[in-house]
Design a protein around this motif. Structure first.
Motif, mmCIF file in Angstrom:
data_model
loop_
_atom_site.group_PDB
_atom_site.id
_atom_site.type_symbol
_atom_site.label_atom_id
_atom_site.label_comp_id
_atom_site.label_asym_id
_atom_site.label_seq_id
_atom_site.Cartn_x
_atom_site.Cartn_y
_atom_site.Cartn_z
ATOM 1 N N GLU A 597 15.511 36.135 -41.205
ATOM 2 C CA GLU A 597 16.733 35.765 -41.914
ATOM 3 C C GLU A 597 17.951 35.840 -41.006
ATOM 4 O OE1 GLU A 597 19.273 37.335 -45.787
ATOM 5 O OE2 GLU A 597 17.112 37.694 -45.707
ATOM 6 N N GLU A 598 18.030 36.930 -40.218
ATOM 7 C CA GLU A 598 19.174 37.091 -39.318
ATOM 8 C C GLU A 598 19.152 36.054 -38.196
ATOM 9 O OE1 GLU A 598 21.851 39.159 -39.492
ATOM 10 O OE2 GLU A 598 21.063 39.520 -41.502
ATOM 11 N N LEU A 599 17.953 35.724 -37.714
ATOM 12 C CA LEU A 599 17.849 34.736 -36.644
ATOM 13 C C LEU A 599 18.314 33.367 -37.125
ATOM 14 C CD1 LEU A 599 17.098 33.948 -33.806
ATOM 15 C CD2 LEU A 599 14.710 33.741 -34.524
ATOM 16 N N LYS A 600 17.979 33.022 -38.347
ATOM 17 C CA LYS A 600 18.404 31.731 -38.889
ATOM 18 C C LYS A 600 19.921 31.685 -39.068
ATOM 19 C CE LYS A 600 14.052 30.436 -41.084
ATOM 20 N NZ LYS A 600 13.309 30.202 -42.343
ATOM 21 N N LYS A 601 20.510 32.815 -39.459
ATOM 22 C CA LYS A 601 21.976 32.879 -39.567
ATOM 23 C C LYS A 601 22.617 32.731 -38.184
ATOM 24 C CE LYS A 601 22.176 35.798 -43.702
ATOM 25 N NZ LYS A 601 22.580 37.131 -44.224
ATOM 26 N N TYR A 602 22.033 33.420 -37.195
ATOM 27 C CA TYR A 602 22.542 33.318 -35.829
ATOM 28 C C TYR A 602 22.444 31.876 -35.343
ATOM 29 C CZ TYR A 602 22.701 33.702 -30.740
ATOM 30 O OH TYR A 602 23.016 33.512 -29.415
ATOM 31 N N ALA A 603 21.322 31.227 -35.636
ATOM 32 C CA ALA A 603 21.124 29.845 -35.203
ATOM 33 C C ALA A 603 22.150 28.918 -35.833
ATOM 34 C CB ALA A 603 19.711 29.389 -35.567
ATOM 35 N N SER A 604 22.433 29.132 -37.108
ATOM 36 C CA SER A 604 23.407 28.286 -37.806
ATOM 37 C C SER A 604 24.800 28.431 -37.199
ATOM 38 C CB SER A 604 23.425 28.655 -39.289
ATOM 39 O OG SER A 604 24.393 27.901 -39.979
ATOM 40 N N LYS A 605 25.170 29.665 -36.874
ATOM 41 C CA LYS A 605 26.495 29.916 -36.302
ATOM 42 C C LYS A 605 26.622 29.369 -34.886
ATOM 43 C CE LYS A 605 27.498 34.115 -38.953
ATOM 44 N NZ LYS A 605 27.723 35.589 -38.878
ATOM 45 N N ASN A 607 24.903 26.670 -33.675
ATOM 46 C CA ASN A 607 24.477 25.259 -33.611
ATOM 47 C C ASN A 607 23.079 25.092 -33.007
ATOM 48 O OD1 ASN A 607 26.969 24.262 -34.688
ATOM 49 N ND2 ASN A 607 27.903 24.575 -32.666
ATOM 50 N N LEU A 608 22.185 26.007 -33.341
ATOM 51 C CA LEU A 608 20.795 25.909 -32.920
ATOM 52 C C LEU A 608 19.958 25.437 -34.103
ATOM 53 C CD1 LEU A 608 20.472 29.300 -30.985
ATOM 54 C CD2 LEU A 608 20.964 27.046 -30.032
ATOM 55 N N SER A 609 18.966 24.649 -33.851
ATOM 56 C CA SER A 609 18.149 24.134 -34.946
ATOM 57 C C SER A 609 16.670 24.330 -34.637
ATOM 58 C CB SER A 609 18.424 22.647 -35.172
ATOM 59 O OG SER A 609 18.121 21.895 -34.000
ATOM 60 N N GLY A 610 15.865 24.264 -35.705
ATOM 61 C CA GLY A 610 14.423 24.402 -35.548
ATOM 62 C C GLY A 610 13.860 25.417 -36.517
ATOM 63 N N SER A 611 12.540 25.462 -36.590
ATOM 64 C CA SER A 611 11.859 26.444 -37.428
ATOM 65 C C SER A 611 11.980 27.825 -36.784
ATOM 66 C CB SER A 611 10.387 26.070 -37.572
ATOM 67 O OG SER A 611 9.738 26.169 -36.312
ATOM 68 N N PHE A 612 11.547 28.858 -37.515
ATOM 69 C CA PHE A 612 11.583 30.212 -36.979
ATOM 70 C C PHE A 612 10.787 30.292 -35.674
ATOM 71 C CE2 PHE A 612 9.618 34.567 -36.977
ATOM 72 C CZ PHE A 612 10.770 35.253 -36.621
ATOM 73 N N LYS A 613 9.599 29.691 -35.652
ATOM 74 C CA LYS A 613 8.780 29.719 -34.439
ATOM 75 C C LYS A 613 9.469 29.008 -33.284
ATOM 76 C CE LYS A 613 4.159 30.233 -36.407
ATOM 77 N NZ LYS A 613 2.776 29.729 -36.428
ATOM 78 N N GLU A 614 10.129 27.896 -33.582
ATOM 79 C CA GLU A 614 10.828 27.145 -32.537
ATOM 80 C C GLU A 614 12.026 27.919 -32.004
ATOM 81 O OE1 GLU A 614 9.740 22.608 -34.082
ATOM 82 O OE2 GLU A 614 11.508 23.649 -34.846
ATOM 83 N N LEU A 615 12.757 28.588 -32.909
ATOM 84 C CA LEU A 615 13.918 29.377 -32.487
ATOM 85 C C LEU A 615 13.481 30.528 -31.576
ATOM 86 C CD1 LEU A 615 15.921 29.579 -35.839
ATOM 87 C CD2 LEU A 615 16.536 28.252 -33.808
ATOM 88 N N CYS A 616 12.322 31.116 -31.859
ATOM 89 C CA CYS A 616 11.829 32.245 -31.059
ATOM 90 C C CYS A 616 11.563 31.860 -29.604
ATOM 91 C CB CYS A 616 10.559 32.825 -31.680
ATOM 92 S SG CYS A 616 10.844 33.762 -33.207
ATOM 93 N N LYS A 617 11.406 30.579 -29.351
ATOM 94 C CA LYS A 617 11.100 30.113 -27.999
ATOM 95 C C LYS A 617 12.353 29.768 -27.194
ATOM 96 C CE LYS A 617 6.640 28.178 -29.465
ATOM 97 N NZ LYS A 617 5.848 26.937 -29.642
ATOM 98 N N LEU A 618 13.532 29.780 -27.840
ATOM 99 C CA LEU A 618 14.760 29.375 -27.158
ATOM 100 C C LEU A 618 15.272 30.478 -26.226
ATOM 101 C CD1 LEU A 618 16.689 27.625 -30.083
ATOM 102 C CD2 LEU A 618 15.270 26.564 -28.301
ATOM 103 N N LYS A 619 15.700 30.081 -25.044
ATOM 104 C CA LYS A 619 16.238 31.044 -24.078
ATOM 105 C C LYS A 619 17.504 31.713 -24.605
ATOM 106 C CE LYS A 619 14.371 28.818 -19.905
ATOM 107 N NZ LYS A 619 14.701 28.186 -18.602
ATOM 108 N N GLY A 620 18.302 30.951 -25.367
ATOM 109 C CA GLY A 620 19.536 31.514 -25.902
ATOM 110 C C GLY A 620 19.284 32.655 -26.873
ATOM 111 N N VAL A 621 18.205 32.575 -27.643
ATOM 112 C CA VAL A 621 17.854 33.636 -28.581
ATOM 113 C C VAL A 621 17.428 34.885 -27.812
ATOM 114 C CG1 VAL A 621 16.154 34.336 -30.316
ATOM 115 C CG2 VAL A 621 17.247 32.079 -30.461
ATOM 116 N N LYS A 622 16.617 34.686 -26.791
ATOM 117 C CA LYS A 622 16.192 35.818 -25.968
ATOM 118 C C LYS A 622 17.396 36.509 -25.329
ATOM 119 C CE LYS A 622 13.304 36.884 -21.938
ATOM 120 N NZ LYS A 622 12.304 36.370 -20.974
#
Length: 687
Positions: A597-605, A607-622
């Motif tokens: 839930e928090e990762l999806k909120k972070y992604a929205s703020k 401008n990152l898009s994708g499913s939870f699995k896709e977001l987990c692979k982004l360098k910016g999230v890491k």
């Protein structure tokens, strides 16, 4: 969770008016409420006995006259766990005992105390008819989630001096095969037909099992044939009950020193060990807890509990024996952890034993809701929180203040609205979360500490003690000392060392493993926990380190990974963490499971898009999670070598189902390290 204080957000005039009224009326807040009276002086919660070992005991014991521990049950007429049900039947007026429901739309159904006793005697009689000897050497297996039949089966064993031995889904075939073999069980109760396939892979030609009892039918024909080829019979639970109804036997109750259960510790590595627990272990532990909380929060016939923590372990088993003795109601969750809050809100429990994982999630979700709301919402919540916090710090515990009615009742409704006592154990709970629970739920919040081998609970935070960051003081049925750990520079004379227990709550030993028993209990009778503790000036115990799961980095620094994991999981973006270190390496790496839930909120703020699995692979999230680890870690006082230098993001929660957590929600360290060995190797490559 977004509705926690939605009313206030929708009615800002009311919110502002309420705040203004509160600012001018301090008396309204306290309303004549008296502080909780602790069972002893909060400045001296344990007493150090004379002598070189620095042994601490409870001030509730008559230590001045040589009574270092209490070795007796709460009631003379309840010497064993057998009499707990009979006593509960008496004090409740044969009230509701065990409850369940078939769906989230259905109400709870109840069996009375006398019905539970009758069913238990019928089931025990059926076991006798099927050749079971009423003896402590007769072990009966149960492979099931929590449900009324689990308790009835346990009661049947107790009534005829037999022993219930639990298997659990996450042990794995090798461990289950070991337990079945070492206990020589001839009968296993299971809840679902799906477990027949598991047993088929476990039971070999040398197995002693001759009968499997299925609670929920029907019995699949092909499974029945497969087991018949191995000369193993499958029978439905209700058919076995009918055998007992038609062939009643007189119960053969146990004595206090008889075995009540053999609890196989889930462990984080290796084959589980079977801790032999006596009736006296349970009854003296209950007595110690009762002395701690009598007249303040101790259970009675008006209490209700939702059973969802595994009955295969001591924590929940101890809670149930406490509740039964007091005549309380025990309801069971549907078996689906995703529906747990539905069950809680339907049952409205008054006593809520839990684990930090669930309580942390409630804390995180509430604060996220508050912080994402309007300024009015945040200001009013913070003002109300601070006002109630002042009450808690003065010893006042209540849920009927103006702030409860305006704000906190929505949070209290998450657990049904009637909770008066929250007990947490199995892992540390942060001071912030403990204070939040005391304020928001307006109830006594106790943190217990112990282990399987000392009947689950050896220390407890005292009612009325608003401080946190410790696990309370020794209960009256055990003594505690700290033993020197020279390699880690901990010494008892400095009030630091390995936590050791002694008293009537200590187990008999490990089943058929005398060498393991000697490793756990020294020649003077002290059980060594593997945890490192510190006596605080007020006599409470603080767990500061761990002998087990401690590793040394190449530069000589010791690391306690479980402590670091508890810090890392306080981060908004982190749901779970596993810390790994190697004595040949100079730094740590980690496996991180983000909070979806928090990762999806972070992604929205961002401008990152994708499913939870896709977001987990982004360098910016890491990078964001690593940044949180460094920032928060420094704020939490972590040293440089305790901050992980790299992380691998994993998109599936560790769970008991996928084999990465124990049934008590601890990381299975060896299993996780092996599962992620390639990722760990890759992280260390550039480091």
């Amino acid at each position: 969770m977004a509705q926690v204080i939605e009313y206030l957000a929708e009615h800002p005039v009311v919110a502002v008016a309420a705040t203004a009224a509160a600012l001018g009326t301090t008396a309204m807040m306290f309303g004549g409420q008296q502080p909780v009276k602790p069972p002893f002086s909060l400045s001296q919660q344990s007493v150090e006995l004379p002598g070189p070992e620095h042994v601490h005991v409870s001030p509730l014991c008559d230590y001045k006259n040589g009574q270092h521990v209490v070795d007796e049950p709460c009631y003379a007429e309840v010497p064993t766990c057998y009499e707990t049900l009979l006593h509960g039947m008496k004090v409740s007026g044969d009230g509701p005992c065990l409850g369940w429901r078939t769906s989230s739309e259905a109400p709870f159904q109840w069996m009375s105390y006398s019905q539970v006793q009758a069913h238990s005697l019928s089931l025990g009689s059926a076991l006798m008819e099927r050749g079971c000897t009423p003896s402590n050497s007769t072990n009966i297996g149960i492979f099931s989630q929590n449900r009324p039949e689990w308790v009835i089966m346990d009661r049947a064993c107790i009534a005829f001096s037999m022993v219930a031995v639990a298997l659990y889904d996450t042990l794995g075939n090798e461990a289950c095969e070991h337990i079945i073999g070492i206990t020589q069980m001839s009968i296993i109760f299971i809840d679902k037909a799906a477990k027949l396939k598991i047993l088929l892979g476990i039971l070999n030609e040398s197995s002693t099992v001759k009968l499997i009892v299925l609670m929920d039918g029907p019995i699949p024909d092909e499974m029945k044939m497969d087991f018949e080829k191995r000369e193993i019979e499958i029978i439905l639970y209700q058919d076995l009950m009918e055998i007992g109804n038609n062939n009643p036997h007189e119960p053969k109750p146990p004595s206090k020193d008889d075995t009540c259960s053999i609890c196989f510790t889930s462990g984080t590595t290796g084959i589980p060990k079977g801790a032999i627990m006596t009736h006296n272990n349970f009854m003296t532990d209950i007595k110690g807890l009762e002395m701690f909380s009598e007249g303040i929060c101790w259970m009675d016939e008006h209490d209700t509990h939702l059973s969802y923590l595994p009955l295969a372990h001591q924590y929940e088993r101890l809670v149930l024996y406490c509740l039964m003795q007091q005549g309380a109601r025990i309801g069971f969750f549907q078996g689906d952890i995703k529906k747990l809050l539905d069950d809680v809100q339907a049952l409205k429990p008054t006593v809520f034993p839990s684990v930090p994982r669930l309580l942390n999630r409630i804390y995180d979700k509430v604060l996220t809701s508050v912080n994402s709301g309007s300024w009015i919402k945040r200001a009013l919540f913070n003002f109300a929180f601070n006002k109630k916090k002042a009450e808690v710090e003065s010893g006042i515990i209540r849920n009927n203040s103006m702030w409860d009615k305006l704000i906190f009742n929505k949070i209290q409704a998450l657990l049904g609205g009637n909770v008066r006592w929250i007990i947490t154990g199995s892992a540390p709970l942060s001071t912030d979360v403990i204070m939040f629970l005391r304020v928001a739920f307006g109830c006594v919040v106790s943190e217990g500490y112990g282990q399987t081998e000392c009947t689950a609970c050896a220390t407890l935070t005292a009612p009325g003690d608003a401080s946190a960051g410790h696990v309370g003081a020794p209960i009256p049925s055990c003594m505690i000392k700290l033993a020197d750990v020279p390699d880690m520079n901990y010494f008892a004379e400095n009030n630091k060392g390995e936590v050791c227990f002694k008293g009537p709550i200590l187990f008999k030993g490990y089943l058929k493993q005398p060498e393991k028993t000697k490793e756990a209990i020294d020649e003077d009778g002290w059980l060594h926990s593997g945890d490192v503790g510190e006596w605080l000036p007020n006599g409470t115990l603080k767990i500061i380190d761990r002998k087990k799961h401690i590793f040394k980095l190449s530069q000589g620094e010791y690391v306690a990974p479980e402590r670091l994991e508890s810090v890392y999981t306080q981060l908004p973006l982190v749901a779970q963490a596993f810390i790994f270190g190697d004595s040949l390496k100079s730094c740590l790496v980690a496996i991180i499971v983000p909070d979806e839930e928090e990762l999806k909120k972070y992604a929205s703020k961002n401008n990152l898009s994708g499913s939870f699995k896709e977001l987990c692979k982004l360098k910016g999230v890491k990078a964001a999670i690593l940044n949180q680890i460094v920032t928060h870690g420094k704020e939490a006082g972590l040293k440089g070598f305790e901050l992980t230098k790299d992380i691998h993001i994993h998109d599936e929660l560790f769970s008991a189902e996928n084999g990465l957590l124990t049934p008590t929600f601890k990381n299975k360290r060896a299993t996780i390290a092996d599962y992620f060995k390639d990722q760990i190797t890759e992280m260390y490559r550039p480091l």
